[in-house]
Design a protein around this motif. Structure first.
Motif, PDB file in Angstrom:
ATOM      1  N   ILE A  47       0.852  -1.186   0.000  1.00 53.15           N
ATOM      2  CA  ILE A  47       0.000   0.000   0.000  1.00 53.15           C
ATOM      3  C   ILE A  47       0.890   1.239   0.000  1.00 53.15           C
ATOM      4  CG2 ILE A  47      -1.692   1.321   1.317  1.00 53.15           C
ATOM      5  CD1 ILE A  47      -2.852  -1.306   2.241  1.00 53.15           C
ATOM      6  N   LEU A  84      -4.018   4.039   5.316  1.00 51.28           N
ATOM      7  CA  LEU A  84      -5.374   3.522   5.116  1.00 51.28           C
ATOM      8  C   LEU A  84      -6.414   4.588   5.445  1.00 51.28           C
ATOM      9  CD1 LEU A  84      -5.140  -0.137   6.481  1.00 51.28           C
ATOM     10  CD2 LEU A  84      -5.371   0.600   4.106  1.00 51.28           C
ATOM     11  N   ALA A 125      -9.002   5.953   2.679  1.00 55.59           N
ATOM     12  CA  ALA A 125     -10.445   5.866   2.945  1.00 55.59           C
ATOM     13  C   ALA A 125     -11.111   7.219   2.746  1.00 55.59           C
ATOM     14  CB  ALA A 125     -10.683   5.355   4.370  1.00 55.59           C
ATOM     15  N   VAL A 135      -8.157  -2.554  -1.319  1.00 60.01           N
ATOM     16  CA  VAL A 135      -7.801  -1.133  -1.251  1.00 60.01           C
ATOM     17  C   VAL A 135      -7.568  -0.572  -2.649  1.00 60.01           C
ATOM     18  CG1 VAL A 135      -6.048   0.511  -0.464  1.00 60.01           C
ATOM     19  CG2 VAL A 135      -6.860  -1.284   1.078  1.00 60.01           C
TER      20      VAL A 135
END
Length: 414
Positions: A26, A154, A158, A231
């Motif tokens: 990520i 994250l 989001a 994701v």
């Protein structure tokens, strides 16, 4: 009689291993590969993501089986050596070290571009020095820092997804899936996006520092890959819904442009900070993986034997980490991020082709060989679908490594 040399400690559990894998995946893909992939695939970006995910799944399953059988530092370098022969293990290790060193430099420069664009190279070098110092203090410190980084990234991603999908400017007609760039463009984009999925290799290369590796590694790898895929899919859909494939392909900072297009320019600084933090997480995990593969190759005298030393207090391959950090710091002053992605993808796809071929030898049952076969074919197709410059440069570097293999090596001291 000399005392035995220190060894790496098994301190990582399933959660730590998952976090380290996520820290590498990520950030690398979302902030660095999404734009170039959209430029290659056009309206085929989402199919390209699916193709990359299938190949990554095959590689992950093969790597998990091999890591459980051979829980040592080095990943596919060890698997290829044990299952296919010394040369194939060496070639995998060489491809990984060279390719991922380029990735490290690209991630360091990404930190600089987002954090302080006017002094990107200086920031990149400073980031490498700082994270090498963190890794030197022990893998648990690296895991704790990565946990914080993953949580921050994250949260930012989001926010981007929610802002884009709930804005009145999202047009889901922009998600129309097609092949505007043809099958070749989709495959090239898939090869570039594969750069984003390769982070689960960190889990395998840290096999010597994982508790109960036969149980932990096969659980951690698919979990990390699955979370990363969700994701990426969410972010790709959200960004495409406000920018469209053409604008996404032209964007140098697609997530920042997406929130601006969604009518929330105040979120742009947050996205920039998230991008820098994400790149730091990727860089931290990459340095861990490259140094462990360097350690394994040095133990076999395929790299200078001095790099096989393990620190008596911190139980880390300190000389390998310092050497990797020094090379990456130098490269960070000269690399181009986009070019490094293609070069890195070629090397890592070769690495995983060897991993799948090694997994093919584990079980003669036809059903057990389906995944490795699909993995080998997928890696080969994506590798040669990459931009010509990446393929030619990658092949040349592999040829140099093959020639170096032919040089006689010194036998280990008794």
């Amino acid at each position: 009689m000399s005392s035995p040399s220190p060894v790496l400690r098994r301190t990582l559990g399933v959660r730590d291993a998952v976090v380290i894998g996520l820290g590498s995946m990520i950030g690398a893909g979302v902030f660095a590969a999404l734009g170039p992939a959209a430029r290659a695939a056009g309206t085929g970006l989402l199919p390209a993501l699916a193709v990359a995910a299938v190949v990554a799944y095959c590689n992950a399953m093969s790597s998990a089986r091999l890591a459980a059988r051979y829980p040592q530092s080095g990943g596919t370098y060890v698997y290829g050596r044990e299952r296919l022969g010394a040369f194939w293990g060496y070639l995998a290790g060489w491809a990984f070290v060279v390719g991922k060193t380029a990735s490290c430099a690209a991630m360091a420069l990404t930190v600089g571009v987002y954090a302080w664009p006017g002094h990107a190279h200086a920031v990149a070098v400073a980031a490498v020095v700082a994270l090498t110092a963190v890794n030197y203090g022990g893998v648990q410190k690296s895991a704790r820092l990565t946990r914080v980084i993953v949580a921050v990234v994250l949260g930012v991603l989001a926010s981007v997804v929610v802002v884009c999908l709930t804005s009145g400017r999202a047009g889901f007609g922009r998600l129309d899936v097609g092949l505007s760039s043809g099958a070749g463009g989709v495959l090239q984009a898939a090869g570039l996006l594969f750069f984003a999925f390769a982070g689960y290799a960190r889990i395998a290369t840290l096999g010597e520092e994982v508790r109960d590796p036969a149980r932990t590694i096969p659980r951690a790898i698919p979990v990390a890959l699955g979370i990363a895929l969700v994701v990426y899919a969410c972010v790709a859909v959200a960004v495409l819904s406000v920018l469209g494939a053409d604008a996404l392909g032209r964007s140098g900072a697609p997530l920042a442009d997406a929130v601006r297009a969604a009518g929330v320019p105040g979120l742009v600084p947050v996205v920039r900070v998230g991008a820098a933090v994400a790149a730091l997480g990727s860089l931290l995990a990459l340095i861990l993986g490259v140094s462990r593969t360097t350690l394994a190759m040095a133990r076999d005298r395929r790299l200078p034997a001095a790099l096989a030393a393990v620190h008596p207090r911190f139980a880390v391959p300190h000389r390998a980490e310092l050497a990797v950090g020094a090379v990456v710091a130098v490269a960070s002053a000269t690399v181009d991020v986009r070019g490094a992605i293609g070069f890195s993808s070629f090397g890592v796809l070769v690495y995983y082709a060897v991993a799948n071929a090694s997994a093919w030898t584990l079980d003669p049952a036809p059903r057990a060989r389906v995944v490795p076969v699909v993995g080998v074919l997928g890696c080969a197709v994506l590798a040669f679908a990459l931009p010509v410059v990446s393929v030619v440069t990658g092949a040349a570097v592999l040829a140099v490594g093959a020639l170096a293999y032919a040089v006689p090596r010194r036998s280990p001291a008794p």
